[in-house]
Design a protein around this motif. Structure first.
Motif, mmCIF file in Angstrom:
data_model
loop_
_atom_site.group_PDB
_atom_site.id
_atom_site.type_symbol
_atom_site.label_atom_id
_atom_site.label_comp_id
_atom_site.label_asym_id
_atom_site.label_seq_id
_atom_site.Cartn_x
_atom_site.Cartn_y
_atom_site.Cartn_z
ATOM 1 N N VAL A 166 41.511 31.164 35.098
ATOM 2 C CA VAL A 166 42.207 32.365 34.628
ATOM 3 C C VAL A 166 43.591 31.640 33.687
ATOM 4 O O VAL A 166 44.144 30.825 34.048
ATOM 5 C CB VAL A 166 43.138 32.983 35.731
ATOM 6 C CG1 VAL A 166 44.089 34.085 35.295
ATOM 7 C CG2 VAL A 166 41.843 33.687 36.757
ATOM 8 N N SER B 120 47.538 33.116 37.142
ATOM 9 C CA SER B 120 47.270 32.131 35.911
ATOM 10 C C SER B 120 46.997 30.782 36.581
ATOM 11 O O SER B 120 47.620 30.048 37.412
ATOM 12 C CB SER B 120 48.266 31.948 34.934
ATOM 13 O OG SER B 120 48.367 33.408 34.115
ATOM 14 N N HIS C 269 44.165 46.114 33.817
ATOM 15 C CA HIS C 269 44.524 44.652 33.504
ATOM 16 C C HIS C 269 43.353 44.029 32.697
ATOM 17 O O HIS C 269 42.268 44.188 33.389
ATOM 18 C CB HIS C 269 45.128 44.062 34.633
ATOM 19 C CG HIS C 269 45.976 44.628 35.527
ATOM 20 N ND1 HIS C 269 47.300 44.199 35.601
ATOM 21 C CD2 HIS C 269 45.653 45.552 36.462
ATOM 22 C CE1 HIS C 269 47.926 45.119 36.459
ATOM 23 N NE2 HIS C 269 47.087 45.934 36.930
ATOM 24 N N ARG C 270 43.665 43.256 31.782
ATOM 25 C CA ARG C 270 42.949 42.549 31.134
ATOM 26 C C ARG C 270 42.915 41.039 31.538
ATOM 27 O O ARG C 270 44.191 40.441 31.500
ATOM 28 C CB ARG C 270 42.914 42.562 29.659
ATOM 29 C CG ARG C 270 42.530 43.845 28.892
ATOM 30 C CD ARG C 270 43.418 44.016 27.615
ATOM 31 N NE ARG C 270 42.302 42.689 26.629
ATOM 32 C CZ ARG C 270 41.091 42.943 26.380
ATOM 33 N NH1 ARG C 270 40.429 44.185 26.465
ATOM 34 N NH2 ARG C 270 40.632 42.247 25.567
ATOM 35 N N VAL C 271 42.029 40.334 32.074
ATOM 36 C CA VAL C 271 42.111 39.187 32.788
ATOM 37 C C VAL C 271 41.281 38.170 31.941
ATOM 38 O O VAL C 271 40.079 38.372 31.636
ATOM 39 C CB VAL C 271 41.472 39.055 34.134
ATOM 40 C CG1 VAL C 271 41.693 37.763 34.517
ATOM 41 C CG2 VAL C 271 42.132 40.103 34.979
ATOM 42 N N HIS C 272 42.032 37.103 31.062
ATOM 43 C CA HIS C 272 41.418 36.329 29.788
ATOM 44 C C HIS C 272 41.164 35.140 30.866
ATOM 45 O O HIS C 272 41.932 34.480 31.566
ATOM 46 C CB HIS C 272 42.357 36.072 29.002
ATOM 47 C CG HIS C 272 42.696 37.249 28.254
ATOM 48 N ND1 HIS C 272 41.925 37.311 26.787
ATOM 49 C CD2 HIS C 272 43.399 38.168 28.252
ATOM 50 C CE1 HIS C 272 42.596 38.572 26.308
ATOM 51 N NE2 HIS C 272 43.510 39.159 27.061
ATOM 52 N N LEU C 273 39.860 34.531 30.542
ATOM 53 C CA LEU C 273 39.283 33.356 31.509
ATOM 54 C C LEU C 273 38.766 32.236 30.440
ATOM 55 O O LEU C 273 38.345 32.783 29.335
ATOM 56 C CB LEU C 273 38.455 33.730 32.554
ATOM 57 C CG LEU C 273 38.851 35.034 33.577
ATOM 58 C CD1 LEU C 273 37.943 36.177 33.258
ATOM 59 C CD2 LEU C 273 38.875 34.529 34.903
ATOM 60 N N LEU D 279 46.954 37.415 32.039
ATOM 61 C CA LEU D 279 46.683 38.317 32.483
ATOM 62 C C LEU D 279 47.561 39.343 31.583
ATOM 63 O O LEU D 279 48.850 39.119 31.570
ATOM 64 C CB LEU D 279 47.044 38.759 34.186
ATOM 65 C CG LEU D 279 46.296 37.936 35.015
ATOM 66 C CD1 LEU D 279 46.735 36.521 35.355
ATOM 67 C CD2 LEU D 279 46.101 38.737 36.513
ATOM 68 N N LEU E 143 45.975 40.633 42.148
ATOM 69 C CA LEU E 143 45.285 40.016 41.001
ATOM 70 C C LEU E 143 45.396 38.628 41.294
ATOM 71 O O LEU E 143 46.246 37.991 41.930
ATOM 72 C CB LEU E 143 45.880 40.456 39.682
ATOM 73 C CG LEU E 143 45.556 41.906 39.351
ATOM 74 C CD1 LEU E 143 46.611 42.198 38.173
ATOM 75 C CD2 LEU E 143 44.336 42.188 38.936
#
Length: 393
Positions: A310, A347, A320-324, A313, A344
Motif C-alpha cells: 500500500v 500505507s 476510497h482509492r487504494v494505490h498499491l 489511500l 482500511l
C-alpha cells in the motif's frame, strides 16, 4: 431481425495533403433512431467524420449514404441534417425566436408555420419566456438549448452534435446530457454525437465508436466497450484501467495466463490471436479488484491473487482509492466502497489483492502506429451557416 442501416459510411477516407489520412477506410452504419457517439482523443478523426456527414468536408474517397441515397455529392443545405456546435453559433443580432426560425426562413416556410414551429421548439426546451431576448442575455446552458431547438425545428432526419457540452460546467453539462437524452427518446431522433469525454459517451449513447488515428478501434454498446474491450487502446481510453504488462505463458481461444513482472501468474479472458510468448497487457477495472482482508471476502479457485504494498489511500467520498505497488514498479489501484463497515489498510502494509478470472482480460500490447498530426476542420462560422442552412441548425 437486424435493423437496416440509415446512415452508411463505405470505405470513406479523408486526406488534406494526398498522403496522410485523418480518416482512413471508414466503414460504419447507423440505425434509424440510434444515438451513436464518436469517441476519441483530439486528432483521432471523429470531428472530420462528422463534418463529412454534415457536408462541410468532402471525402477523398468512399461513399456516404443517408436512407440509401448518396450524400457525399450534396451540399449541406440539401442533406436534411441539423447541427449543434460547441460554440452554439447563434446569431448575436437576432432574437432567440429569430435564431430558432432561421432554418425555416431559409427553407421558405410560411410565416404562420414558422411561428407555430418556433413556439413548439421553445416549449420543448422550456424557454418560451425568452423568445424576445438576444443570445448575450442568456446563460451558456440556455444558449445551448436554443442551439438544440434550432437544430430540431425543421424536423431533420439526423441531428449532429460536435462536443456541444464542452464549454459548460460539470453540473450544467450533466443537466444538458439528460435533456438531450430526453429529446432523443421522446422524438425518436437519430443522433451522431462527437465527444472526447468517455463518461459522457457511456452515459448517453446506444452505441459508441472509439476512434484512434483515423480508424474505428471498436464500435459497441457502452457496456460491451467497458466490459469487453477488443484491444489495449480501448481498454485504456474507455473508463479507468489497471494495465499491467506481462508475457503470455499459456492460452486457448477463450482464456490465457499472463506472467507479470513480479512472477505472479494471472488468468483471464483473452483477445483472439494471442500466442504463447506474446507481450500482453492485463486489463482490470479498479472496482473489480478487492482487498480480501478489508472486505471480508474469501479467495477461491476462481480468483487471481497478488501481493502488493500500500502506497497511498485517497478519500473520494463514496469510495476510497487504494494505490498499491506490485513487484518493483508496477502499480495498481483498487476502489474500496465507503461502507463504513471495515478498516482500511495503512500505507506501507503488504496485502493480498484478488479478483475473479472473468473480471479481467488479457490483450495484446501492440497498438496502431500514430499518424502524423493532421489539421482538423474548423467549426463553420455564422457567415458560412447563412449559405449552409443545415449547419446553422
Amino acid at each position: 431481425m437486424s435493423n437496416p442501416s440509415f446512415i452508411s459510411f463505405s470505405g470513406v477516407s479523408k486526406s488534406y495533403d494526398g498522403t496522410n489520412y485523418v480518416v482512413d477506410d471508414l466503414n460504419l452504419d447507423v440505425r434509424k433512431g440510434e444515438f451513436l457517439s464518436l469517441l476519441g482523443p483530439s486528432g483521432s478523426g471523429k470531428t472530420t467524420t462528422l463534418m463529412m456527414l454534415a457536408g462541410f468536408e468532402s471525402p477523398t474517397q468512399g461513399e456516404i449514404r443517408l436512407d440509401g441515397k448518396r450524400l457525399d455529392d450534396k451540399p449541406p443545405h440539401q442533406r436534411d441534417i441539423g447541427m449543434v456546435f460547441q460554440n452554439y453559433a447563434l446569431f448575436p443580432h437576432l432574437t432567440i425566436a429569430e435564431n430558432v426560425a432561421f432554418p425555416l426562413s431559409v427553407r421558405r416556410v410560411s410565416r404562420a408555420e414558422q411561428k407555430t414551429r418556433v413556439k413548439r421548439a421553445l416549449d420543448m426546451i422550456e424557454l418560451p419566456h425568452l423568445a424576445n431576448r438576444r443570445p448575450a442575455q442568456l446563460s451558456g446552458g440556455q444558449q445551448q438549448r436554443v442551439a438544440l431547438a434550432r437544430a430540431l425545428v425543421f424536423e431533420p432526419s439526423v441531428v449532429l452534435m460536435d462536443e456541444p457540452l464542452g464549454a459548460l460546467d460539470k453540473r450544467l453539462r450533466e443537466t444538458m446530457q439528460y435533456e438531450i437524452m430526453r429529446l432523443h427518446r421522446e422524438l425518436s431522433l437519430t443522433i451522431v454525437y462527437v465527444t472526447h469525454d468517455q463518461a459522457e459517451a457511456l452515459t448517453m449513447s446506444d452505441r459508441v465508436a472509439v476512434f484512434s488515428d483515423g480508424r474505428i478501434q471498436q464500435a459497441a454498446t457502452p457496456s460491451e466497450l467497458y466490459e469487453n474491450a477488443q484491444n489495449a487502446f480501448v481498454a485504456n481510453f474507455v473508463g479507468e484501467n489497471n494495465g499491467l504488462a506481462g508475457r503470455v505463458v499459456s492460452c486457448d481461444d477463450t482464456w490465457a495466463t499472463l506472467a507479470l513482472s513480479d512472477g505472479s501468474l494471472i488468468r483471464g479472458r483473452c483477445e483472439r490471436g494471442l500466442r504463447v510468448g506474446d507481450e500482453a497487457m492485463l486489463a482490470l477495472r479498479p472496482e473489480r479488484a478487492h482487498i480480501a482482508a478489508v472486505e471480508g471476502s474469501h479467495v477461491d479457485e476462481h480468483n487471481n491473487v497478488v501481493r502488493a504494498r500500500v502506497e497511498e489511500l485517497v478519500y473520494c467520498g463514496d469510495h476510497h482509492r487504494v494505490h498499491l505497488t506490485l513487484g518493483a514498479s508496477d502499480s495498481i489501484v483498487v476502489k474500496v466502497p465507503n461502507t463504513q463497515r471495515h478498516t482500511l489498510p495503512a500505507s506501507g502494509d503488504t496485502i493480498e489483492v484478488a479478483w475473479r478470472h472473468d473480471d479481467c482480460k488479457i490483450l495484446a500490447t501492440s497498438v496502431p502506429p500514430r499518424a502524423p498530426a493532421l489539421r482538423s476542420p474548423a467549426t463553420p462560422s455564422p457567415s458560412l451557416i447563412t449559405t449552409a442552412p443545415a449547419g446553422a441548425n
